[in-house]
Motif scaffolding. Structure first.
Motif, PDB file in Angstrom:
ATOM      1  N   THR A  80       0.830  -1.204   0.000  1.00 51.50           N
ATOM      2  CA  THR A  80       0.000   0.000   0.000  1.00 51.50           C
ATOM      3  C   THR A  80       0.866   1.256   0.000  1.00 51.50           C
ATOM      4  O   THR A  80       0.586   2.228  -0.716  1.00 51.50           O
ATOM      5  CB  THR A  80      -0.930   0.007   1.223  1.00 51.50           C
ATOM      6  OG1 THR A  80      -1.805  -1.125   1.150  1.00 51.50           O
ATOM      7  CG2 THR A  80      -1.765   1.277   1.266  1.00 51.50           C
ATOM      8  N   ALA A  81       1.930   1.231   0.792  1.00 52.01           N
ATOM      9  CA  ALA A  81       2.828   2.388   0.865  1.00 52.01           C
ATOM     10  C   ALA A  81       3.546   2.636  -0.457  1.00 52.01           C
ATOM     11  O   ALA A  81       4.016   3.750  -0.710  1.00 52.01           O
ATOM     12  CB  ALA A  81       3.844   2.191   1.982  1.00 52.01           C
ATOM     13  N   SER A  82       3.635   1.607  -1.308  1.00 48.11           N
ATOM     14  CA  SER A  82       4.352   1.747  -2.576  1.00 48.11           C
ATOM     15  C   SER A  82       3.444   2.176  -3.725  1.00 48.11           C
ATOM     16  O   SER A  82       3.902   2.265  -4.869  1.00 48.11           O
ATOM     17  CB  SER A  82       5.031   0.421  -2.944  1.00 48.11           C
ATOM     18  OG  SER A  82       4.070  -0.548  -3.363  1.00 48.11           O
ATOM     19  N   GLU A  83       2.173   2.431  -3.449  1.00 46.51           N
ATOM     20  CA  GLU A  83       1.257   2.846  -4.517  1.00 46.51           C
ATOM     21  C   GLU A  83       1.794   4.086  -5.220  1.00 46.51           C
ATOM     22  O   GLU A  83       2.247   5.033  -4.583  1.00 46.51           O
ATOM     23  CB  GLU A  83      -0.131   3.124  -3.941  1.00 46.51           C
ATOM     24  CG  GLU A  83      -0.884   1.867  -3.538  1.00 46.51           C
ATOM     25  CD  GLU A  83      -2.272   2.174  -2.995  1.00 46.51           C
ATOM     26  OE1 GLU A  83      -2.633   3.370  -2.935  1.00 46.51           O
ATOM     27  OE2 GLU A  83      -2.986   1.223  -2.623  1.00 46.51           O
ATOM     28  N   GLY A  84       1.750   4.069  -6.545  1.00 46.59           N
ATOM     29  CA  GLY A  84       2.267   5.173  -7.333  1.00 46.59           C
ATOM     30  C   GLY A  84       3.704   4.979  -7.764  1.00 46.59           C
ATOM     31  O   GLY A  84       4.196   5.704  -8.637  1.00 46.59           O
ATOM     32  N   ALA A  85       4.394   4.007  -7.160  1.00 52.63           N
ATOM     33  CA  ALA A  85       5.777   3.723  -7.547  1.00 52.63           C
ATOM     34  C   ALA A  85       5.783   2.855  -8.802  1.00 52.63           C
ATOM     35  O   ALA A  85       4.756   2.321  -9.229  1.00 52.63           O
ATOM     36  CB  ALA A  85       6.506   3.020  -6.407  1.00 52.63           C
ATOM     37  N   SER A  86       6.953   2.691  -9.392  1.00 50.73           N
ATOM     38  CA  SER A  86       7.082   1.854 -10.580  1.00 50.73           C
ATOM     39  C   SER A  86       6.885   0.387 -10.201  1.00 50.73           C
ATOM     40  O   SER A  86       7.085   0.010  -9.036  1.00 50.73           O
ATOM     41  CB  SER A  86       8.471   2.030 -11.192  1.00 50.73           C
ATOM     42  OG  SER A  86       9.460   1.522 -10.303  1.00 50.73           O
ATOM     43  N   PRO A  87       6.499  -0.463 -11.163  1.00 48.36           N
ATOM     44  CA  PRO A  87       6.352  -1.892 -10.856  1.00 48.36           C
ATOM     45  C   PRO A  87       7.593  -2.516 -10.219  1.00 48.36           C
ATOM     46  O   PRO A  87       7.457  -3.264  -9.242  1.00 48.36           O
ATOM     47  CB  PRO A  87       6.016  -2.503 -12.220  1.00 48.36           C
ATOM     48  CG  PRO A  87       5.288  -1.412 -12.936  1.00 48.36           C
ATOM     49  CD  PRO A  87       6.005  -0.150 -12.533  1.00 48.36           C
TER      50      PRO A  87
END
Length: 232
Positions: A80-87
């Motif tokens: 959830t904290a990585s939402e918006g990051a690259s795959p």
């Protein structure tokens, strides 16, 4: 009010019993968990504690269920904290959350992934709890860049497995990537938490991250996929 107090006492008793059981697990492994020994430490009789747990298997069920949900909570939070990051960064986030949980409480990791206790069979709800971690991995995997799945026996098995757990819309090629990625990460972690890398002089954190990068770059040999990071 009496029922509320009774239920509170019941939950407090079970929580304390499970805390002691986890200490036994850390010190002696799964075979060292003893309901009677727990009762003795709590200052009650064995039969009294059996009012809260039907037996050792019932206690193990709760420990396993708690561990699966705790692991899933950890990896879901990192995802959830990585939402918006690259795959690729989301895959790294999942992997780091997975490892962080394992190395901070290796006894619980081995409870889930170690040698099964002879004669013990986990109930279905613990199997479903375990799938939460795999679901978190599926969230971070891209859907693009995978070849259309064929109709192999393995494709059908993967589709059946995922469909039974509410993941029926995930292509078999992505499911295969997830299973193989999880298997590789688990392999390194299992060796680390059991202390196998110490005599080799290898930093297991560096080895684990190298494995993550190799998965992202796509040397996992998955059909039709060149990388976990998607196309490009």
């Amino acid at each position: 009010m009496v029922n509320v107090r009774r239920e509170r006492y019941r939950e407090e008793t079970k929580t304390e019993a499970k805390r002691i059981a986890l200490e036994q697990l850390a010190e002696q492994g799964i075979a060292g968990i003893s309901v009677n020994a727990i009762a003795k430490r709590m200052g009650v009789t064995g039969p009294a504690l059996y009012r809260y747990f039907a037996g050792r298997d019932d206690l193990l069920n709760e420990l396993i269920r708690d561990a699966w949900h705790d692991l899933a909570d950890t990896v879901e939070a990192t995802v959830t904290a990585s939402e918006g990051a690259s795959p690729p960064d989301r895959v790294r986030a999942f992997a780091e959350g997975f490892r962080s949980w394992a190395v901070t409480q290796p006894h619980r990791y081995l409870l889930l992934f170690g040698t099964p206790l002879p004669g013990y069979h986990a109930p279905q709800d613990t199997v479903l709890a375990a799938h939460r971690t795999m679901s978190a991995l599926l969230v971070v995997l891209p859907r693009e860049g995978f070849a259309t799945a064929g109709q192999s026996t393995l494709d059908a098995q993967l589709a059946g497995w995922a469909g039974a757990r509410g993941e029926g819309d995930v292509p078999p090629a992505v499911l295969l990537t997830a299973v193989r990625a999880f298997t590789r990460l688990h392999g390194v972690l299992s060796l680390e938490v059991s202390g196998q890398f110490g005599p080799m002089g290898i930093d297991p954190a560096l080895l684990y991250r190298a494995e993550v990068e190799s998965l992202i770059l796509g040397d996992s040999g998955v059909r039709g996929s060149t990388r976990l990071s998607g196309p490009g």
